[in-house]
Motif scaffolding. Structure first.
Motif, PDB file in Angstrom:
ATOM      1  N   CYS A  30       0.829  -1.203   0.000  1.00  0.00           N
ATOM      2  CA  CYS A  30       0.000   0.000   0.000  1.00  0.00           C
ATOM      3  C   CYS A  30       0.864   1.254   0.000  1.00  0.00           C
ATOM      4  N   SER A  34      -2.469   4.892   2.884  1.00  0.00           N
ATOM      5  CA  SER A  34      -3.268   3.662   2.947  1.00  0.00           C
ATOM      6  C   SER A  34      -2.593   2.614   3.820  1.00  0.00           C
ATOM      7  N   SER A 140      -7.546   3.931   3.302  1.00  0.00           N
ATOM      8  CA  SER A 140      -7.257   5.113   4.117  1.00  0.00           C
ATOM      9  C   SER A 140      -8.577   5.819   4.395  1.00  0.00           C
TER      10      SER A 140
END
Length: 141
Positions: A30, A34, A140
């Motif tokens: 990620c 995130s 996120s």
């Protein structure tokens, strides 16, 4: 019920979800901010027999009693229309559905909670199946 191949796939998915930490999905790479998490989608058919049997109010109560206590950080509910082949009667059934999306950190207890929710729905509303799909995600908020 779905056709035999789909039935076996659904059973395998439910079994994997009920195994908790026995099988883990690979965490994606990620990009910040995130975080690697799991995203689960549950599909709840609303027919009981050949008629709409689970009202919006009943589904809200089910959500409040069964889903929210297990996933208090949040969820998304979307109305849908689905179809599946009833192998016992030999024809396609179309019905209204509720799709619930949950995002959570990988945790055996949360994975087990998915199966508990599906079992509660099947018992309460006399359903043959609840679809559970789990996949890795970058999330996120």
């Amino acid at each position: 019920m779905p056709d035999p191949v789909l039935t076996r796939l659904l059973i395998a998915c439910l079994a994997a979800a009920s195994l908790g930490g026995c099988a883990t999905l690979p965490a994606p790479a990620c990009l910040p901010p995130s975080q690697p998490m799991l995203s689960a989608e549950l599909a709840f058919g609303r027919n009981i027999g050949d008629r709409l049997g689970v009202s919006d109010a009943e589904f809200r109560r089910f959500t409040a009693q069964e889903i929210t206590p297990r996933f208090p950080d949040g969820l998304t509910v979307v109305d849908g229309v689905g179809q599946w082949r009833d192998s016992e009667r030999g024809y396609i059934v179309r019905e209204k559905a509720k799709l619930v999306t949950l995002v959570f950190a990988d945790d055996p207890a949360k994975r087990a909670a998915l199966s508990a929710i599906a079992d509660a729905y099947k018992q309460r509303f006399k359903q043959q199946a609840v679809m559970i799909s789990v996949r890795p995600s970058c999330v996120s908020f």
